[in-house]
Design a protein around this motif. Structure first.
Motif, PDB file in Angstrom:
ATOM      1  N   THR A  79       0.813  -1.225   0.000  1.00  0.00           N
ATOM      2  CA  THR A  79       0.000   0.000   0.000  1.00  0.00           C
ATOM      3  C   THR A  79       0.840   1.267   0.000  1.00  0.00           C
ATOM      4  OG1 THR A  79      -0.192  -0.120   2.414  1.00  0.00           O
ATOM      5  CG2 THR A  79      -1.959  -1.128   1.107  1.00  0.00           C
ATOM      6  N   THR A  80       1.991   1.255   0.685  1.00  0.00           N
ATOM      7  CA  THR A  80       2.832   2.449   0.734  1.00  0.00           C
ATOM      8  C   THR A  80       3.903   2.449  -0.350  1.00  0.00           C
ATOM      9  OG1 THR A  80       4.542   1.546   2.215  1.00  0.00           O
ATOM     10  CG2 THR A  80       2.545   2.469   3.228  1.00  0.00           C
ATOM     11  N   ARG A  81       4.252   1.270  -0.856  1.00  0.00           N
ATOM     12  CA  ARG A  81       5.309   1.077  -1.853  1.00  0.00           C
ATOM     13  C   ARG A  81       6.658   1.594  -1.358  1.00  0.00           C
ATOM     14  NH1 ARG A  81       2.429  -0.492  -6.618  1.00  0.00           N
ATOM     15  NH2 ARG A  81       4.390  -0.610  -7.766  1.00  0.00           N
ATOM     16  N   GLN A  82       6.839   1.610  -0.049  1.00  0.00           N
ATOM     17  CA  GLN A  82       8.157   1.914   0.493  1.00  0.00           C
ATOM     18  C   GLN A  82       9.095   0.734   0.262  1.00  0.00           C
ATOM     19  OE1 GLN A  82       8.560   3.890   4.415  1.00  0.00           O
ATOM     20  NE2 GLN A  82       6.345   3.642   4.550  1.00  0.00           N
ATOM     21  N   PRO A  83      10.381   0.991   0.016  1.00  0.00           N
ATOM     22  CA  PRO A  83      11.339  -0.117  -0.077  1.00  0.00           C
ATOM     23  C   PRO A  83      11.330  -0.954   1.199  1.00  0.00           C
ATOM     24  CG  PRO A  83      12.342   1.928  -0.828  1.00  0.00           C
ATOM     25  CD  PRO A  83      11.021   2.296  -0.213  1.00  0.00           C
ATOM     26  N   ALA A  84      11.519  -2.249   1.045  1.00  0.00           N
ATOM     27  CA  ALA A  84      11.501  -3.144   2.202  1.00  0.00           C
ATOM     28  C   ALA A  84      12.536  -2.729   3.239  1.00  0.00           C
ATOM     29  CB  ALA A  84      11.751  -4.580   1.746  1.00  0.00           C
ATOM     30  N   ALA A  85      13.692  -2.249   2.793  1.00  0.00           N
ATOM     31  CA  ALA A  85      14.742  -1.855   3.735  1.00  0.00           C
ATOM     32  C   ALA A  85      14.283  -0.718   4.637  1.00  0.00           C
ATOM     33  CB  ALA A  85      15.999  -1.457   2.975  1.00  0.00           C
ATOM     34  N   TYR A  86      13.452   0.175   4.130  1.00  0.00           N
ATOM     35  CA  TYR A  86      12.927   1.253   4.968  1.00  0.00           C
ATOM     36  C   TYR A  86      11.903   0.714   5.970  1.00  0.00           C
ATOM     37  CZ  TYR A  86      14.970   4.985   2.061  1.00  0.00           C
ATOM     38  OH  TYR A  86      15.820   5.850   1.414  1.00  0.00           O
ATOM     39  N   LEU A  87      11.069  -0.203   5.530  1.00  0.00           N
ATOM     40  CA  LEU A  87      10.063  -0.765   6.424  1.00  0.00           C
ATOM     41  C   LEU A  87      10.712  -1.554   7.565  1.00  0.00           C
ATOM     42  CD1 LEU A  87       7.462  -2.052   3.804  1.00  0.00           C
ATOM     43  CD2 LEU A  87       7.282  -0.014   5.240  1.00  0.00           C
ATOM     44  N   LEU A  88      11.822  -2.214   7.256  1.00  0.00           N
ATOM     45  CA  LEU A  88      12.499  -3.056   8.239  1.00  0.00           C
ATOM     46  C   LEU A  88      13.616  -2.314   8.967  1.00  0.00           C
ATOM     47  CD1 LEU A  88      12.674  -6.200   5.983  1.00  0.00           C
ATOM     48  CD2 LEU A  88      11.340  -6.022   8.075  1.00  0.00           C
ATOM     49  N   GLY A  89      14.063  -1.197   8.388  1.00  0.00           N
ATOM     50  CA  GLY A  89      15.148  -0.443   9.008  1.00  0.00           C
ATOM     51  C   GLY A  89      16.518  -1.052   8.836  1.00  0.00           C
ATOM     52  N   ARG A  90      16.651  -2.011   7.920  1.00  0.00           N
ATOM     53  CA  ARG A  90      17.924  -2.700   7.759  1.00  0.00           C
ATOM     54  C   ARG A  90      17.983  -3.395   6.415  1.00  0.00           C
ATOM     55  NH1 ARG A  90      21.942  -4.159  11.210  1.00  0.00           N
ATOM     56  NH2 ARG A  90      20.773  -3.112  12.852  1.00  0.00           N
ATOM     57  N   THR A  91      19.199  -3.481   5.886  1.00  0.00           N
ATOM     58  CA  THR A  91      19.442  -4.291   4.698  1.00  0.00           C
ATOM     59  C   THR A  91      20.876  -4.782   4.743  1.00  0.00           C
ATOM     60  OG1 THR A  91      19.122  -4.405   2.302  1.00  0.00           O
ATOM     61  CG2 THR A  91      20.190  -2.433   3.161  1.00  0.00           C
ATOM     62  N   TYR A  92      21.298  -5.506   3.695  1.00  0.00           N
ATOM     63  CA  TYR A  92      22.600  -6.159   3.709  1.00  0.00           C
ATOM     64  C   TYR A  92      23.306  -5.952   2.373  1.00  0.00           C
ATOM     65  CZ  TYR A  92      20.624  -8.636   7.714  1.00  0.00           C
ATOM     66  OH  TYR A  92      20.048  -8.933   8.916  1.00  0.00           O
ATOM     67  N   ILE A  93      24.629  -5.834   2.438  1.00  0.00           N
ATOM     68  CA  ILE A  93      25.477  -5.913   1.255  1.00  0.00           C
ATOM     69  C   ILE A  93      26.520  -6.978   1.521  1.00  0.00           C
ATOM     70  CG2 ILE A  93      27.154  -4.742  -0.222  1.00  0.00           C
ATOM     71  CD1 ILE A  93      25.769  -2.145   0.264  1.00  0.00           C
ATOM     72  N   ARG A  94      26.540  -8.025   0.701  1.00  0.00           N
ATOM     73  CA  ARG A  94      27.475  -9.137   0.869  1.00  0.00           C
ATOM     74  C   ARG A  94      27.433  -9.691   2.283  1.00  0.00           C
ATOM     75  NH1 ARG A  94      28.204 -10.963  -3.848  1.00  0.00           N
ATOM     76  NH2 ARG A  94      30.117 -12.007  -3.212  1.00  0.00           N
ATOM     77  N   GLY A  95      26.234  -9.754   2.843  1.00  0.00           N
ATOM     78  CA  GLY A  95      26.042 -10.323   4.164  1.00  0.00           C
ATOM     79  C   GLY A  95      26.313  -9.387   5.319  1.00  0.00           C
ATOM     80  N   VAL A  96      26.745  -8.164   5.042  1.00  0.00           N
ATOM     81  CA  VAL A  96      27.039  -7.183   6.093  1.00  0.00           C
ATOM     82  C   VAL A  96      25.798  -6.317   6.312  1.00  0.00           C
ATOM     83  CG1 VAL A  96      28.516  -5.260   6.794  1.00  0.00           C
ATOM     84  CG2 VAL A  96      29.476  -7.166   5.463  1.00  0.00           C
ATOM     85  N   PRO A  97      25.300  -6.228   7.547  1.00  0.00           N
ATOM     86  CA  PRO A  97      24.060  -5.472   7.796  1.00  0.00           C
ATOM     87  C   PRO A  97      24.312  -3.974   7.903  1.00  0.00           C
ATOM     88  CG  PRO A  97      24.853  -6.440   9.841  1.00  0.00           C
ATOM     89  CD  PRO A  97      25.797  -6.914   8.765  1.00  0.00           C
ATOM     90  N   PHE A  98      23.328  -3.205   7.416  1.00  0.00           N
ATOM     91  CA  PHE A  98      23.389  -1.753   7.522  1.00  0.00           C
ATOM     92  C   PHE A  98      22.018  -1.203   7.879  1.00  0.00           C
ATOM     93  CE2 PHE A  98      26.794  -2.807   4.534  1.00  0.00           C
ATOM     94  CZ  PHE A  98      27.867  -2.162   5.134  1.00  0.00           C
ATOM     95  N   ARG A  99      22.009  -0.196   8.743  1.00  0.00           N
ATOM     96  CA  ARG A  99      20.767   0.507   9.024  1.00  0.00           C
ATOM     97  C   ARG A  99      20.331   1.269   7.776  1.00  0.00           C
ATOM     98  NH1 ARG A  99      21.230   3.109  15.112  1.00  0.00           N
ATOM     99  NH2 ARG A  99      22.056   1.228  16.147  1.00  0.00           N
ATOM    100  N   SER A 100      19.014   1.352   7.597  1.00  0.00           N
ATOM    101  CA  SER A 100      18.491   2.014   6.400  1.00  0.00           C
ATOM    102  C   SER A 100      17.209   2.749   6.728  1.00  0.00           C
ATOM    103  CB  SER A 100      18.236   0.974   5.300  1.00  0.00           C
ATOM    104  OG  SER A 100      17.739   1.585   4.133  1.00  0.00           O
ATOM    105  N   ASP A 101      17.141   4.012   6.341  1.00  0.00           N
ATOM    106  CA  ASP A 101      15.901   4.774   6.425  1.00  0.00           C
ATOM    107  C   ASP A 101      15.955   5.888   5.394  1.00  0.00           C
ATOM    108  OD1 ASP A 101      17.195   7.085   7.618  1.00  0.00           O
ATOM    109  OD2 ASP A 101      17.057   6.116   9.570  1.00  0.00           O
ATOM    110  N   SER A 102      14.928   6.715   5.372  1.00  0.00           N
ATOM    111  CA  SER A 102      14.761   7.678   4.273  1.00  0.00           C
ATOM    112  C   SER A 102      15.759   8.828   4.298  1.00  0.00           C
ATOM    113  CB  SER A 102      13.333   8.236   4.286  1.00  0.00           C
ATOM    114  OG  SER A 102      13.053   8.889   5.515  1.00  0.00           O
TER     115      SER A 102
END
Length: 324
Positions: A79-102
């Motif tokens: 419904t919001t079409r926000q990226p999943a990383a924003y909804l979860l507050g986190r994503t990964y690059i090559r297995g390394v976690p990073f905080r993510s928001d707008s």
């Protein structure tokens, strides 16, 4: 009945999410490229499970609280079409976690894959044969700080300067630097490209600058519109900032240094505009001709940095490109 009442297992929620995402015609590209990968990431990350393998958890039954949370999260993604990383507050690059928001674009770059590969310290041909010999790294347009932090991990003796124009992005980067305990090795600087590092010399310059052209900016999918436009807009053909980097980088590279830069799909434009620059194009699992490497010798030893007017750039066809 609500999805939380009807669905019971991880498998159920992944299937449900894929169906919802496809029906909503969502756009991906923020760390995942398909509805299935996005569904798996959302389900696993929200349940605090390892995100690299879905199989062990498929038949795990979920509590009512978990089911309610997942159903709401999947609905918000649609419904919001926000990226999943924003909804979860986190994503990964090559297995390394990073905080993510707008405050910054979702961490993602083909450069992350390349830095972790054989070209940097691997056997055989390598752009940087000995990562331990790299003493200083500059990350331009650092955003969330993800590439600067990865560089500090890969080049163990390097001090890394990370520059961004956005104070908001640097605030998020500071949180990521603190979370990875890199405060003594990664320095965050606010300013326009090389301005905050005048007179500084680096062994490696890394940059994933804004490179979306004006046509594509006008037609960005809704997911991308949740991210800061400053991190995307690269001028009429998307390469305005890349040109500035090419012009200024030679003054900041050591004699044996190099520049790695992601540009999207502007290869034809750059090669025609700078015919004397020996771009080395670095392909990844999901890209071809979107990242280039140039050595300090390449940049200093040619007359390639002619102005666009001298190179016939006005005859080059502009290729619309979306950000990853």
């Amino acid at each position: 009945m609500a999805a939380a009442d009807e669905l019971g297992t991880v498998r159920d929620f992944v299937r449900y999410a894929v169906s919802r995402f496809n029906a909503a015609e969502l756009t991906f590209g923020h760390g995942t490229t398909t509805a299935l990968d996005e569904a798996a990431f959302i389900v696993l990350e929200s349940l605090h499970l390892p995100v690299d393998d879905l199989a062990p958890w498929l038949d795990a039954r979920l509590t009512l609280e978990e089911r309610t949370h997942l159903a709401a999260l999947i609905d918000r993604r649609c419904t919001t079409r926000q990226p999943a990383a924003y909804l979860l507050g986190r994503t990964y690059i090559r297995g390394v976690p990073f905080r993510s928001d707008s405050r910054a674009i979702v961490p993602r770059s083909f450069i992350g894959e390349l830095l972790a590969g054989e070209l940097f310290g691997g056997e055989g041909f390598a752009l940087v044969p000995e990562p331990e010999d790299v003493g200083r790294v500059l990350d331009l347009c650092t955003g969330s700080g993800c590439l600067a932090i990865l560089a500090a991990m890969i080049f163990p003796n390097a001090r890394v300067d990370a520059v961004d124009l956005s104070p908001d992005a640097l605030a998020l980067a500071a949180e990521n630097v603190a979370e990875h305990e890199m405060g003594e090795r990664v320095r965050l600087l606010q300013g326009d490209l090389f301005a905050p590092v005048a007179g500084e010399i680096y062994d490696l310059i890394i940059t994933n600058p804004p490179y979306v052209d004006a046509e594509a900016m006008a037609d960005l999918p809704e997911e991308y519109r949740h991210e800061p436009s400053l991190a995307f807009a690269g001028g009429p053909d998307g390469l305005d900032i890349v040109r500035r980097i090419l012009a200024e980088a030679p003054r900041h590279l050591s004699a044996q240094g190099g520049l790695i830069c992601e540009i999207g799909t502007g290869r034809e434009i750059l090669e025609a505009e700078y015919p004397n620059l020996p771009f080395l194009w670095l392909d990844t699992e999901d890209s071809e001709g979107e990242v280039f490497w140039l050595t300090a010798a390449d940049l200093n030893g040619t007359a390639a940095l002619a102005s666009p007017a001298d190179s016939g750039a006005s005859d080059i066809r502009v290729i619309s490109r979306m950000p990853r």
